[in-house]
Design an enzyme around this catalytic site. Sequence first.
Site, short mmCIF file in Angstrom:
data_model
loop_
_atom_site.label_atom_id
_atom_site.label_comp_id
_atom_site.label_asym_id
_atom_site.label_seq_id
_atom_site.Cartn_x
_atom_site.Cartn_y
_atom_site.Cartn_z
N SER A 33 41.38 34.13 33.56
CA SER A 33 41.98 35.41 33.03
C SER A 33 42.83 35.84 31.64
CB SER A 33 42.72 35.25 34.49
OG SER A 33 41.99 34.95 35.41
N1 SAH Z 1 41.74 30.64 37.23
C1 SAH Z 1 40.63 30.35 36.56
C2 SAH Z 1 39.98 32.27 36.13
C3 SAH Z 1 39.21 32.04 36.90
S1 SAH Z 1 37.13 32.78 36.80
C4 SAH Z 1 41.46 30.30 35.35
O1 SAH Z 1 42.73 30.20 34.84
O2 SAH Z 1 41.00 29.80 34.14
C5 SAH Z 1 36.45 32.90 38.00
C6 SAH Z 1 35.75 30.98 38.38
O3 SAH Z 1 35.48 31.50 39.85
C7 SAH Z 1 34.90 30.74 37.79
O4 SAH Z 1 35.01 29.49 37.23
C8 SAH Z 1 33.70 30.63 38.28
O5 SAH Z 1 32.72 29.56 38.58
C9 SAH Z 1 34.13 30.62 39.58
N2 SAH Z 1 33.15 30.95 41.21
C10 SAH Z 1 32.91 31.36 41.13
N3 SAH Z 1 32.31 32.03 43.22
C11 SAH Z 1 32.79 31.10 43.55
C12 SAH Z 1 32.87 30.04 44.26
N4 SAH Z 1 31.83 30.89 45.54
N5 SAH Z 1 33.31 28.96 44.67
C13 SAH Z 1 34.68 28.47 43.77
N6 SAH Z 1 34.58 28.68 42.37
C14 SAH Z 1 33.81 30.24 42.46
#
Ligand code: SAH
Length: 215
Positions: free
Chosen positions: A64
Amino acid sequence: MVDTYKHKGMRQKLVNGIRNKGIKDERVLSAINKIPRHLFLDSSFLQFAYEDKPFPIGSGQTISQPYTVAFQSELLDIKKGIKVLEIGTGSGYQACVLEEMGAKVFSIERQKKLFTKTKAFLKKLGYQSKVFYGDGNKGLATFAPFDRILITAAAPEIADALIEQLKPGGIMVVPYGDGKVQSMIKITKKESGEIVKEDYGHFSFVPLLKDKAND
Ligand code: SAH
């Protein structure tokens, strides 16, 4: 795994920029100032690591934007020693920000590859955050209840399981919506169990998907 004076200088500039955009919580700013974000990117392109922008981290996902990380962290009002559940570990950067602020972090990632990579990486950096592979919509019943819950992907709905796993008096922050743009919602669960929702404006996240990925 080097963190030079040049990196530190770029980080300080990034922090100043985020402060100018309205982030006031000094605990958030100091955490961002400490963490070598360039190490969380696949390719350590300096110019991208300390720009206030999201960046691809592989498996179609992004780390992010620093301002967004700061905004969500500020809304969570982190206190030392509290338990936080993060949905969407991704690069692990947000988890580290919360850990630097004193939280005990539990984070769930649905993509096996990212999970494996990030779990090993956080350990290497010396962070204690616990990373789990699974569907974040289900939460982590074994470790519930949580003082705070943070969703870092766009949620078209808020799973009942997550509301249940939030402590009375707790706060949950979620980018809510299924379009390109979501509303940042702060959900407070009052001591009485009553749920209060506040809207903090528009942000854009990759979608929160159901179940684990088949990879
Ligand atoms: N917090 C992260 C950025 C997240 S991007 C950072 O600091 O880098 C969103 C993430 O959510 C992705 O890695 C994606 O694979 C994950 N994601 C999507 N759906 C999800 C689910 N149902 N459960 C857990 N993770 C999920």
